[in-house]
Design an enzyme around this catalytic site. Structure first.
Site: not given
Ligand code: IPE
Ligand code: IPE
Ligand code: MG
Length: 244
Positions: A16, A21, A33, A65, A127, A190
Site C-alpha cells: 500500500d 508516493w 503503481h 474495481w 520460491l 488494517r
Molecule cells: C489494499 O489497499 C489493497 C491492495 C494493496 C491491493 P487499499 O488501498 O485498497 O486499502 P484501503 O482502501 O486503504 O483499506
Molecule cells: C496500493 O497503493 C496499490 C493498490 C491498491 C492497487 P494505493 O493505490 O492504495 O496507494 P494509496 O493508499 O492511495 O497511497
Molecule cells: Mg491504499
C-alpha cells in the site's frame, strides 16, 4: 536457534501507498503503481535470498474495481506489462508464479498471460510467488461456501464433515500453509479484506514506508519483528516453551 534464523515460511504483503508516493512528487497515481513494480522485484529477490518458501502479494482487491476507470485500466495494463517483462527472469530464478482471485473478471489478454506464466513456471521448485488480483477475503470464503453447499446438495458431502480443513481446502490458498507474517506498508493498520481466513494467526507488521520506497531495511525490520514473536496459538507461554 538464533533469532535471525527464525524466518517465516510464508509472508503475505499488502503493498500500500503507491498513490501517496506519487502525490508527494506531484505525479499521477499511476506513476506510483509503476514505481511499485520495482519494489515487487526487490521483495521477491529478498524473500528468495532468505529462504522464504511462499510470498503472497496483494496487488488488486475486489474493492479496487471501484477506483476511477482510468486508474483501474492503467493498473491492468501495468500487470500485463510486468508479466511480459518479468516472467522470464522469475523462471530463470526457479520461482513458481501463481495468481489467486476472480481472474474471470479480468480481460482475456491478461487471463491468458497469467495462465501462460503459471504454466511456464509450474515445475519450478524455488520460491512460490502468489499474486492476489481481483481478490477479496470475503469473496474467497463465499466461493468456498458455495462449493461446499453444492457438494452437500449433490449428496457428495455430509454437513457434519464441514470442518476447518474442509473449508481451507476450498479456499484459494489450498495446500499453502497459512501466512506466518503479514506486512502492510503505507501506514494503515488494517487487513482491507485480504486473506481473512488464512491470516488467523499471522504476526502483523505495519510500517509507514510507502510501497515504492520499500527496500532491504524494511524487509530486515519486518523479519526482525517476526523473529522475536512467541507464537502461542491460544496456549500459555510456558506450554509453547522458549520465551523470547
Ligand atoms: C489494499 O489497499 C489493497 C491492495 C494493496 C491491493 P487499499 O488501498 O485498497 O486499502 P484501503 O482502501 O486503504 O483499506
Ligand atoms: C496500493 O497503493 C496499490 C493498490 C491498491 C492497487 P494505493 O493505490 O492504495 O496507494 P494509496 O493508499 O492511495 O497511497
Ligand atoms: Mg491504499
Amino acid at each position: 536457534m538464533a533469532a535471525s534464523d527464525n524466518i517465516p515460511t510464508h509472508i503475505a504483503v499488502i503493498m500500500d501507498g503507491n498513490g501517496r508516493w506519487a502525490r508527494r512528487r506531484a505525479l499521477p497515481r499511476h506513476a506510483g503503481h509503476r514505481s511499485g513494480v520495482g519494489s515487487v522485484r526487490k521483495i521477491v529477490e529478498l524473500a528468495a535470498e532468505k529462504g522464504v518458501k511462499y510470498l503472497t502479494l496483494f496487488a488488486f482487491s475486489s474493492e479496487n474495481w471501484a477506483r476511477p476507470r482510468e486508474e483501474v485500466s492503467k493498473l491492468m495494463s501495468l500487470f500485463f506489462e510486468a508479466l511480459q517483462r518479468e516472467v522470464e527472469e522469475l523462471h530463470r530464478n526457479n520461482v513458481r508464479l501463481e495468481f489467486i482471485g476472480a481472474r474471470e473478471q479480468l480481460q482475456t489478454g491478461l487471463i491468458e498471460k497469467i495462465a501462460a506464466a503459471e504454466a511456464q513456471t509450474a515445475g519450478n521448485t524455488g520460491l512460490r510467488l502468489i499474486v492476489a488480483v481481483a481478490y477479496g477475503g470475503r469473496w474467497d470464503i463465499v466461493r468456498a461456501t458455495q462449493s461446499l453447499a453444492g457438494k452437500v446438495a449433490a449428496g457428495e458431502l455430509d454437513v457434519r464433515d464441514i470442518d476447518d480443513e474442509a473449508i481451507a481446502a476450498e479456499l484459494q490458498l489450498t495446500g499453502v500453509p497459512d501466512p506466518d507474517l503479514l506486512v502492510r506498508t503505507g501506514g494503515e493498520q488494517r487487513i482491507s479484506n485480504f486473506l481473512l481466513w488464512n491470516l488467523a494467526y499471522a504476526e502483523l507488521y505495519f510500517c509507514d514506508t510507502l510501497w515504492p520506497d520499500f527496500g532491504d531495511k524494511d524487509f530486515d525490520d519486518a523479519l526482525a519483528f517476526y523473529a522475536v514473536r512467541q507464537r502461542r496459538y491460544g496456549h500459555t507461554g510456558d506450554q509453547v516453551g522458549a520465551v523470547n
